[in-house]
Design a protein around this motif. Structure first.
Motif, PDB file in Angstrom:
ATOM      1  N   PRO A  46       0.820  -1.221   0.000  1.00 23.93           N
ATOM      2  CA  PRO A  46       0.000   0.000   0.000  1.00 23.93           C
ATOM      3  C   PRO A  46       0.853   1.269   0.000  1.00 23.93           C
ATOM      4  CG  PRO A  46      -0.887  -1.604   1.537  1.00 23.93           C
ATOM      5  CD  PRO A  46       0.440  -2.138   1.088  1.00 23.93           C
ATOM      6  N   ILE A  47       0.423   2.226  -0.792  1.00 24.89           N
ATOM      7  CA  ILE A  47       1.212   3.430  -1.031  1.00 24.89           C
ATOM      8  C   ILE A  47       1.485   4.225   0.238  1.00 24.89           C
ATOM      9  CG2 ILE A  47      -0.831   4.811  -1.630  1.00 24.89           C
ATOM     10  CD1 ILE A  47       0.918   6.195  -3.757  1.00 24.89           C
ATOM     11  N   GLY A  48       0.511   4.292   1.151  1.00 24.27           N
ATOM     12  CA  GLY A  48       0.686   5.106   2.353  1.00 24.27           C
ATOM     13  C   GLY A  48       1.794   4.617   3.249  1.00 24.27           C
ATOM     14  N   GLN A  49       1.878   3.295   3.431  1.00 24.19           N
ATOM     15  CA  GLN A  49       2.889   2.711   4.299  1.00 24.19           C
ATOM     16  C   GLN A  49       4.199   2.443   3.577  1.00 24.19           C
ATOM     17  OE1 GLN A  49      -0.393   1.730   3.970  1.00 24.19           O
ATOM     18  NE2 GLN A  49      -0.885   0.241   5.571  1.00 24.19           N
ATOM     19  N   CYS A  50       4.185   2.566   2.244  1.00 27.19           N
ATOM     20  CA  CYS A  50       5.377   2.176   1.477  1.00 27.19           C
ATOM     21  C   CYS A  50       5.945   3.365   0.695  1.00 27.19           C
ATOM     22  CB  CYS A  50       5.040   1.000   0.565  1.00 27.19           C
ATOM     23  SG  CYS A  50       4.571  -0.496   1.495  1.00 27.19           S
ATOM     24  N   GLY A  51       5.465   3.596  -0.537  1.00 26.59           N
ATOM     25  CA  GLY A  51       6.055   4.637  -1.373  1.00 26.59           C
ATOM     26  C   GLY A  51       6.066   6.017  -0.738  1.00 26.59           C
ATOM     27  N   ARG A  52       4.903   6.453  -0.240  1.00 27.91           N
ATOM     28  CA  ARG A  52       4.836   7.801   0.350  1.00 27.91           C
ATOM     29  C   ARG A  52       5.729   7.914   1.579  1.00 27.91           C
ATOM     30  NH1 ARG A  52      -1.698   8.654   0.214  1.00 27.91           N
ATOM     31  NH2 ARG A  52      -1.894   9.084  -2.034  1.00 27.91           N
ATOM     32  N   TRP A  53       5.662   6.888   2.427  1.00 22.65           N
ATOM     33  CA  TRP A  53       6.450   6.918   3.659  1.00 22.65           C
ATOM     34  C   TRP A  53       7.933   6.928   3.342  1.00 22.65           C
ATOM     35  CZ3 TRP A  53      10.025   3.730   6.028  1.00 22.65           C
ATOM     36  CH2 TRP A  53      10.305   4.020   7.375  1.00 22.65           C
ATOM     37  N   LEU A  54       8.350   6.089   2.402  1.00 20.62           N
ATOM     38  CA  LEU A  54       9.763   6.030   2.031  1.00 20.62           C
ATOM     39  C   LEU A  54      10.253   7.359   1.474  1.00 20.62           C
ATOM     40  CD1 LEU A  54       9.966   2.491   0.435  1.00 20.62           C
ATOM     41  CD2 LEU A  54      11.472   3.339   2.251  1.00 20.62           C
ATOM     42  N   ALA A  55       9.475   7.962   0.574  1.00 15.54           N
ATOM     43  CA  ALA A  55       9.885   9.235  -0.007  1.00 15.54           C
ATOM     44  C   ALA A  55      10.065  10.295   1.078  1.00 15.54           C
ATOM     45  CB  ALA A  55       8.860   9.693  -1.035  1.00 15.54           C
ATOM     46  N   LYS A  56       9.148  10.311   2.028  1.00 12.70           N
ATOM     47  CA  LYS A  56       9.231  11.289   3.127  1.00 12.70           C
ATOM     48  C   LYS A  56      10.461  11.041   3.995  1.00 12.70           C
ATOM     49  CE  LYS A  56       6.569  12.887   7.152  1.00 12.70           C
ATOM     50  NZ  LYS A  56       5.297  12.721   7.913  1.00 12.70           N
ATOM     51  N   GLU A  57      10.666   9.777   4.387  1.00 12.86           N
ATOM     52  CA  GLU A  57      11.783   9.463   5.269  1.00 12.86           C
ATOM     53  C   GLU A  57      13.135   9.702   4.595  1.00 12.86           C
ATOM     54  OE1 GLU A  57      11.755   8.480   8.646  1.00 12.86           O
ATOM     55  OE2 GLU A  57       9.760   9.340   8.320  1.00 12.86           O
ATOM     56  N   LEU A  58      13.241   9.342   3.325  1.00 12.50           N
ATOM     57  CA  LEU A  58      14.500   9.570   2.614  1.00 12.50           C
ATOM     58  C   LEU A  58      14.764  11.070   2.468  1.00 12.50           C
ATOM     59  CD1 LEU A  58      14.266   6.803  -0.124  1.00 12.50           C
ATOM     60  CD2 LEU A  58      15.865   6.874   1.790  1.00 12.50           C
ATOM     61  N   GLY A  59      13.719  11.831   2.208  1.00  8.59           N
ATOM     62  CA  GLY A  59      13.882  13.282   2.140  1.00  8.59           C
ATOM     63  C   GLY A  59      14.366  13.852   3.458  1.00  8.59           C
ATOM     64  N   HIS A  60      13.790  13.363   4.555  1.00  6.83           N
ATOM     65  CA  HIS A  60      14.239  13.817   5.872  1.00  6.83           C
ATOM     66  C   HIS A  60      15.695  13.432   6.123  1.00  6.83           C
ATOM     67  CE1 HIS A  60       9.874  14.019   7.604  1.00  6.83           C
ATOM     68  NE2 HIS A  60      10.176  15.052   6.862  1.00  6.83           N
ATOM     69  N   GLY A  61      16.127  12.338   5.495  1.00 11.83           N
ATOM     70  CA  GLY A  61      17.506  11.893   5.660  1.00 11.83           C
ATOM     71  C   GLY A  61      18.492  12.631   4.771  1.00 11.83           C
ATOM     72  N   GLY A  62      18.020  13.579   3.982  1.00  9.57           N
ATOM     73  CA  GLY A  62      18.898  14.391   3.153  1.00  9.57           C
ATOM     74  C   GLY A  62      19.047  13.918   1.719  1.00  9.57           C
ATOM     75  N   TYR A  63      18.356  12.826   1.348  1.00  3.29           N
ATOM     76  CA  TYR A  63      18.448  12.334  -0.025  1.00  3.29           C
ATOM     77  C   TYR A  63      17.554  13.158  -0.947  1.00  3.29           C
ATOM     78  CZ  TYR A  63      20.765   8.192   1.832  1.00  3.29           C
ATOM     79  OH  TYR A  63      21.642   7.344   2.459  1.00  3.29           O
ATOM     80  N   ALA A  64      18.026  13.378  -2.167  1.00  2.00           N
ATOM     81  CA  ALA A  64      17.207  14.019  -3.195  1.00  2.00           C
ATOM     82  C   ALA A  64      16.291  12.949  -3.787  1.00  2.00           C
ATOM     83  CB  ALA A  64      18.085  14.625  -4.276  1.00  2.00           C
ATOM     84  N   VAL A  65      14.978  13.124  -3.644  1.00  2.00           N
ATOM     85  CA  VAL A  65      14.003  12.118  -4.058  1.00  2.00           C
ATOM     86  C   VAL A  65      13.064  12.703  -5.109  1.00  2.00           C
ATOM     87  CG1 VAL A  65      12.163  10.554  -3.302  1.00  2.00           C
ATOM     88  CG2 VAL A  65      14.084  11.051  -1.768  1.00  2.00           C
ATOM     89  N   HIS A  66      12.947  12.001  -6.215  1.00  2.00           N
ATOM     90  CA  HIS A  66      11.986  12.340  -7.269  1.00  2.00           C
ATOM     91  C   HIS A  66      10.831  11.355  -7.115  1.00  2.00           C
ATOM     92  CE1 HIS A  66      10.917  14.034 -11.249  1.00  2.00           C
ATOM     93  NE2 HIS A  66      10.451  12.826 -11.511  1.00  2.00           N
ATOM     94  N   TYR A  67       9.703  11.820  -6.578  1.00  2.00           N
ATOM     95  CA  TYR A  67       8.598  10.922  -6.223  1.00  2.00           C
ATOM     96  C   TYR A  67       7.397  11.162  -7.119  1.00  2.00           C
ATOM     97  CZ  TYR A  67       4.883   8.745  -3.493  1.00  2.00           C
ATOM     98  OH  TYR A  67       3.814   7.967  -3.099  1.00  2.00           O
TER      99      TYR A  67
END
Length: 233
Positions: free
Chosen positions: A187-208
């Motif tokens: 599911p997108i909420g627990q997977c793709g969206r969450w990952l994009a948010k967490e990686l962004g918080h970690g300083g990674y440049a994310v194209h979501y």
């Protein structure tokens, strides 16, 4: 001299040792070929029609979803490879899915390292355009290995990932994630969206990107991922 203990330690930590360099052996002709990485191990290599030793090629490692094959991984970008001058490497997991998902790193890291060493010994690869990508479990594994090997992979292409579990974080690869709004497998909420948010918080440049679909890889997302990686679009 090959250090077996060192190689095993690297594989257990998710670290890859193969790196682009000066080819020392003869390249195979254009097309798709099996890679010889050990008895019973299935890996595929695709060499684009336009490959030339004086024109460094981009390279993508492509990882299938659970229960898939090397061919399933290869086909993620195969329709685009010749026009974009991209070498594709697609291993098959040694178990039903990738080793870290089964419990710990080891056999799949070793096979991938061998496959990459084989390719780097035969082809001129642009070290600034080396990507790892995959679908579903393959996307989770691509994120995991990509973040642990950012000194090798400049880009990560994650199609409908579930998680990322790098044991170490080395370098700062840039990350593409796409996910279907109606995905019932991951599911997108627990997977793709969450990952994009967490990686962004970690300083990674994310194209979501999100798309109106289920647990699939639409053609438009393949094309966008390739453009983003190869052209910076």
């Amino acid at each position: 001299m090959h250090d077996r203990n060192g190689a095993d330690a690297n594989s257990r930590s998710g670290r890859l040792t193969a790196r682009p360099g000066t080819p020392r052996e003869q390249a195979a002709p254009a097309g798709t070929h099996p890679l010889s990485v050990g008895p019973g191990h299935e890996s595929l290599l695709h060499v684009p029609r336009g490959y030339r030793p004086d024109r460094p090629a981009a390279l993508a490692v492509l990882l299938h979803g659970a229960g898939g094959t090397a061919r399933f991984g290869l086909e993620l970008l195969l329709p685009l490879a010749d026009a974009a001058n991209v070498i594709l490497v697609a291993p098959r997991s040694q178990g039903p899915t990738w080793d870290i998902i089964m419990g710990d790193f080891g056999p799949d890291v070793r096979i991938l390292d061998r496959a990459l060493a084989h390719v780097f010994d035969r082809y001129v690869v642009d070290p600034t355009r080396v990507a790892i990508g995959g679908f579903s479990d393959g996307a989770s594994y691509a994120l995991t290995l990509g973040l642990a090997n950012g000194d090798l992979f400049s880009h990560v292409l994650a199609f409908s990932p579930g998680f990322a579990a790098p044991p170490v974080q080395v370098g700062m690869p840039v990350v593409f994630i796409c996910h279907g709004l109606h995905d019932r497998v991951l599911p997108i909420g627990q997977c793709g969206r969450w990952l994009a948010k967490e990686l962004g918080h970690g300083g990674y440049a994310v194209h979501y990107r999100e798309f109106d679909g289920a647990h699939v890889v639409p053609d438009e997302q393949r094309r966008e991922a390739a453009r983003w990686w190869l052209e910076g679009a």
